[in-house]
Design a protein around this motif. Structure first.
Motif, PDB file in Angstrom:
ATOM      1  N   THR A 141       7.934  -6.292   9.482  1.00  0.00           N
ATOM      2  CA  THR A 141       8.292  -6.301   7.937  1.00  0.00           C
ATOM      3  C   THR A 141       9.695  -6.385   7.402  1.00  0.00           C
ATOM      4  O   THR A 141      10.270  -6.509   6.398  1.00  0.00           O
ATOM      5  CB  THR A 141       7.426  -4.957   7.043  1.00  0.00           C
ATOM      6  N   ILE A 169       7.555   2.066  10.785  1.00  0.00           N
ATOM      7  CA  ILE A 169       7.537   1.117  10.818  1.00  0.00           C
ATOM      8  C   ILE A 169       8.221  -0.352   9.666  1.00  0.00           C
ATOM      9  O   ILE A 169       8.542  -0.747   9.636  1.00  0.00           O
ATOM     10  CB  ILE A 169       5.854   0.519  11.430  1.00  0.00           C
ATOM     11  N   VAL A 170       8.095   0.639   9.038  1.00  0.00           N
ATOM     12  CA  VAL A 170       8.979  -0.244   7.869  1.00  0.00           C
ATOM     13  C   VAL A 170      10.461   0.914   7.260  1.00  0.00           C
ATOM     14  O   VAL A 170      11.452   0.329   7.611  1.00  0.00           O
ATOM     15  CB  VAL A 170       8.060  -0.102   6.719  1.00  0.00           C
ATOM     16  N   HIS A 189      12.075   9.421   0.003  1.00  0.00           N
ATOM     17  CA  HIS A 189      10.856  10.213   0.198  1.00  0.00           C
ATOM     18  C   HIS A 189       9.659  11.010  -0.345  1.00  0.00           C
ATOM     19  O   HIS A 189       9.891  10.896  -1.674  1.00  0.00           O
ATOM     20  CB  HIS A 189      10.700  10.029   1.784  1.00  0.00           C
ATOM     21  N   SER A 190       8.671  11.424   0.378  1.00  0.00           N
ATOM     22  CA  SER A 190       7.504  12.429  -0.683  1.00  0.00           C
ATOM     23  C   SER A 190       8.338  13.700  -1.423  1.00  0.00           C
ATOM     24  O   SER A 190       7.607  14.112  -2.278  1.00  0.00           O
ATOM     25  CB  SER A 190       6.330  12.506  -0.286  1.00  0.00           C
ATOM     26  N   ALA A 191       9.534  14.163  -0.902  1.00  0.00           N
ATOM     27  CA  ALA A 191       9.795  14.992  -1.139  1.00  0.00           C
ATOM     28  C   ALA A 191      11.697  14.870  -2.160  1.00  0.00           C
ATOM     29  O   ALA A 191      11.902  16.208  -2.136  1.00  0.00           O
ATOM     30  CB  ALA A 191       9.513  15.865   0.126  1.00  0.00           C
ATOM     31  N   ALA A 208       8.543   0.804   0.118  1.00  0.00           N
ATOM     32  CA  ALA A 208       7.257   0.523   1.610  1.00  0.00           C
ATOM     33  C   ALA A 208       6.753   2.261   1.053  1.00  0.00           C
ATOM     34  O   ALA A 208       6.647   3.560   1.985  1.00  0.00           O
ATOM     35  CB  ALA A 208       7.907   0.836   2.089  1.00  0.00           C
ATOM     36  N   GLY A 210       3.071   3.090  -0.790  1.00  0.00           N
ATOM     37  CA  GLY A 210       1.262   2.264  -0.135  1.00  0.00           C
ATOM     38  C   GLY A 210       0.653   3.778  -0.864  1.00  0.00           C
ATOM     39  O   GLY A 210      -0.831   4.034  -1.464  1.00  0.00           O
ATOM     40  N   LYS A 211       1.509   3.336  -2.189  1.00  0.00           N
ATOM     41  CA  LYS A 211       0.835   3.498  -3.910  1.00  0.00           C
ATOM     42  C   LYS A 211       1.663   3.047  -4.971  1.00  0.00           C
ATOM     43  O   LYS A 211       2.042   2.761  -4.793  1.00  0.00           O
ATOM     44  CB  LYS A 211       1.282   5.051  -4.311  1.00  0.00           C
ATOM     45  N   ASN A 232      -2.084  -2.447  -2.309  1.00  0.00           N
ATOM     46  CA  ASN A 232      -3.103  -1.559  -2.352  1.00  0.00           C
ATOM     47  C   ASN A 232      -3.791  -2.708  -3.183  1.00  0.00           C
ATOM     48  O   ASN A 232      -3.448  -3.378  -2.996  1.00  0.00           O
ATOM     49  CB  ASN A 232      -2.359  -0.232  -3.539  1.00  0.00           C
ATOM     50  N   GLY A 263       4.054 -10.217   2.988  1.00  0.00           N
ATOM     51  CA  GLY A 263       2.783 -10.027   3.560  1.00  0.00           C
ATOM     52  C   GLY A 263       3.467 -11.484   4.202  1.00  0.00           C
ATOM     53  O   GLY A 263       3.272 -10.961   5.771  1.00  0.00           O
TER      54      GLY A 263
HETATM   55  P1  NAP Z   1       3.648   5.634   5.437  1.00  0.00           P
HETATM   56  O1  NAP Z   1       3.859   5.456   6.843  1.00  0.00           O
HETATM   57  O2  NAP Z   1       2.342   6.094   4.597  1.00  0.00           O
HETATM   58  O3  NAP Z   1       4.727   6.218   5.187  1.00  0.00           O
HETATM   59  C1  NAP Z   1       4.691   5.993   2.960  1.00  0.00           C
HETATM   60  C2  NAP Z   1       6.067   6.405   2.899  1.00  0.00           C
HETATM   61  O4  NAP Z   1       6.428   6.871   1.354  1.00  0.00           O
HETATM   62  C3  NAP Z   1       6.114   7.813   3.584  1.00  0.00           C
HETATM   63  O5  NAP Z   1       7.169   8.141   3.685  1.00  0.00           O
HETATM   64  C4  NAP Z   1       5.830   9.163   2.477  1.00  0.00           C
HETATM   65  O6  NAP Z   1       7.224   9.712   2.431  1.00  0.00           O
HETATM   66  C5  NAP Z   1       6.554   8.022   1.399  1.00  0.00           C
HETATM   67  N1  NAP Z   1       5.868   8.029   0.419  1.00  0.00           N
HETATM   68  C6  NAP Z   1       4.566   8.632  -0.579  1.00  0.00           C
HETATM   69  N2  NAP Z   1       4.433   8.588  -2.082  1.00  0.00           N
HETATM   70  C7  NAP Z   1       5.976   8.280  -2.696  1.00  0.00           C
HETATM   71  C8  NAP Z   1       5.511   8.574  -3.985  1.00  0.00           C
HETATM   72  N3  NAP Z   1       5.158   9.376  -4.808  1.00  0.00           N
HETATM   73  N4  NAP Z   1       7.048   9.024  -3.590  1.00  0.00           N
HETATM   74  C9  NAP Z   1       8.472   8.632  -2.761  1.00  0.00           C
HETATM   75  N5  NAP Z   1       7.935   7.781  -1.453  1.00  0.00           N
HETATM   76  C10 NAP Z   1       6.689   8.266  -1.316  1.00  0.00           C
HETATM   77  O7  NAP Z   1       3.177   3.593   5.417  1.00  0.00           O
HETATM   78  P2  NAP Z   1       4.016   2.301   5.980  1.00  0.00           P
HETATM   79  O8  NAP Z   1       3.434   1.940   6.941  1.00  0.00           O
HETATM   80  O9  NAP Z   1       5.543   2.462   5.495  1.00  0.00           O
HETATM   81  O10 NAP Z   1       3.535   1.513   4.547  1.00  0.00           O
HETATM   82  C11 NAP Z   1       4.086   1.664   3.289  1.00  0.00           C
HETATM   83  C12 NAP Z   1       3.156   0.437   2.703  1.00  0.00           C
HETATM   84  O11 NAP Z   1       3.780  -0.680   3.124  1.00  0.00           O
HETATM   85  C13 NAP Z   1       1.369   0.359   2.786  1.00  0.00           C
HETATM   86  O12 NAP Z   1       1.127   0.187   1.166  1.00  0.00           O
HETATM   87  C14 NAP Z   1       1.515   0.021   3.825  1.00  0.00           C
HETATM   88  O13 NAP Z   1       0.451  -0.716   3.679  1.00  0.00           O
HETATM   89  C15 NAP Z   1       2.133  -1.303   3.028  1.00  0.00           C
HETATM   90  N6  NAP Z   1       2.848  -2.270   4.615  1.00  0.00           N
HETATM   91  C16 NAP Z   1       2.912  -3.414   4.440  1.00  0.00           C
HETATM   92  C17 NAP Z   1       3.215  -4.733   5.331  1.00  0.00           C
HETATM   93  C18 NAP Z   1       3.228  -5.896   4.961  1.00  0.00           C
HETATM   94  O14 NAP Z   1       3.382  -6.936   5.547  1.00  0.00           O
HETATM   95  N7  NAP Z   1       3.469  -6.397   3.651  1.00  0.00           N
HETATM   96  C19 NAP Z   1       3.843  -4.342   6.428  1.00  0.00           C
HETATM   97  C20 NAP Z   1       3.544  -2.199   6.927  1.00  0.00           C
HETATM   98  C21 NAP Z   1       3.136  -1.624   6.240  1.00  0.00           C
HETATM   99  P3  NAP Z   1       6.744  11.426   3.243  1.00  0.00           P
HETATM  100  O15 NAP Z   1       7.193  10.451   4.799  1.00  0.00           O
HETATM  101  O16 NAP Z   1       7.538  12.443   3.081  1.00  0.00           O
HETATM  102  O17 NAP Z   1       5.056  11.766   3.699  1.00  0.00           O
END
Ligand code: NAP
Length: 287
Positions: A141, A169-170, A189-191, A208, A210-211, A232, A263
């Motif tokens: 990705t 992974i991202v 990030h979330s903090a 990246a 997921g919201k 999403n 994607g």
């Molecule tokens: P993940 O492991 O859930 O990580 C999400 C990240 O977002 C975490 O680091 C989290 O912080 C942070 N976060 C959550 N709420 C936040 C906020 N309000 N403000 C700022 N940061 C916030 O997800 P992921 O695997 O990286 O994937 C992220 C998104 O990409 C998902 O929607 C997934 O489906 C999508 N995705 C798409 C592809 C594609 O091919 N298009 C590939 C992979 C993933 P913390 O670390 O502090 O919890």
């Protein structure tokens, strides 16, 4: 301002054509590139992802094997399958679809994949290579996001990139790749308090999270490049990203749509990594 669209489908088509040509050349030499995709359980999203990956392989002339197992498969049995695929000379890339059922340690399984077949780029050896700037597989990705920047001819040197999300992974590999490309990188990030404070300074924003609507128009610097990784669903079930596309596209200079942006690039870079792995295997046979 109305942003220009970065078309992930168009770029994918071009890159997949190049993969197909490389696959045909290898096949003519007697080495057909092969990808094994392992799916455990019946997660509906994972089933769609693996189907799309296998289809993309076939369309590009790669050999693909889909191994599907019941959710009750033991960790030991899965590790044994990974080991068998590590030894299989017809397989150049191994992808174990995540998430795995809770009783299986995903880290252990990923670490069991031979690094030279780790086309997802999730193995610690791949992550370490990326960290220190050595050759290794880049996670698909973020690799796809970098290709999109290259595609639009965007000069990353000296630019400020803000990555929202720090997953293995991202977010983290994305930050590393941007750093290697001489951007100044901030990871949020979330903090992170006051996310907008950071994103408003960014020339490049990668969302990246997921919201939905994590990034809105008031958070974006005019002319910025916005790459939306998020996947999403809207209330009526439509696929959407993390970015408020309607609003942000009025401010940004470039933007990726969802669907049709990052994607398809993720799958494309999986094919690129697999062909690279097969080419390396061919070279080691030649030597
Ligand atoms: P993940 O492991 O859930 O990580 C999400 C990240 O977002 C975490 O680091 C989290 O912080 C942070 N976060 C959550 N709420 C936040 C906020 N309000 N403000 C700022 N940061 C916030 O997800 P992921 O695997 O990286 O994937 C992220 C998104 O990409 C998902 O929607 C997934 O489906 C999508 N995705 C798409 C592809 C594609 O091919 N298009 C590939 C992979 C993933 P913390 O670390 O502090 O919890």
């Amino acid at each position: 301002m109305t942003a220009q669209l970065i078309d992930g489908n168009a770029l994918s088509k071009k890159l997949r054509g190049e993969v197909a040509a490389r696959a045909a050349a290898l096949t003519a030499q007697g080495l057909k590139p092969g990808l094994a995709v392992v799916l455990v359980g019946d997660n509906p999203a994972s089933q769609v992802y693996v189907r799309n990956k296998v289809k993309a392989c076939e369309e590009a002339g790669l050999h693909s094997v889909l191994e599907k197992y019941d959710a009750s498969l033991t960790e030991a049995a899965l590790l044994a399958r990974v080991d068998a695929l590590n030894q299989d000379p017809t397989i150049h890339g191994i992808l174990v679809q995540l998430p795995l059922p809770a009783h299986i340690d995903a880290h252990k399984v990923i670490e069991a994949i031979a690094p030279e077949k780790d086309v997802d780029g999730f193995h610690v050896a791949s992550a370490g290579a990326l960290m220190v700037g050595q050759e290794g597989f880049k996670p698909c990705t973020p690799y796809g996001c970098m290709k999109m920047l290259e595609y639009i001819g965007y000069e990353t040197r000296g630019k400020h990139a803000v990555v929202i999300g720090r997953s293995n992974i991202v977010g983290k590999p994305m930050a590393m790749l941007l750093l290697q490309a001489n951007a100044t990188v901030t990871v949020c990030h979330s903090a992170t308090p006051d996310l907008a404070h950071f994103t408003r300074q960014a020339d490049i924003v990668v969302a990246a999270v997921g919201k939905r609507n994590v990034l809105t128009a008031d958070m974006v610097k005019p002319g910025a490049v916005v790459l939306d990784v998020g996947m999403n669903r809207t209330d009526d079930g439509k696929l959407c990203g993390d970015v408020d596309f309607a609003g942000v596209s009025q401010v940004a200079g470039w933007i990726t749509p969802v669907p049709g942006g990052v994607g398809p690039m993720t799958i494309t870079m999986l094919l690129v990594n697999t062909i690279e792995s097969a080419e390396r295997a061919a070279q080691s046979v030649d030597r």
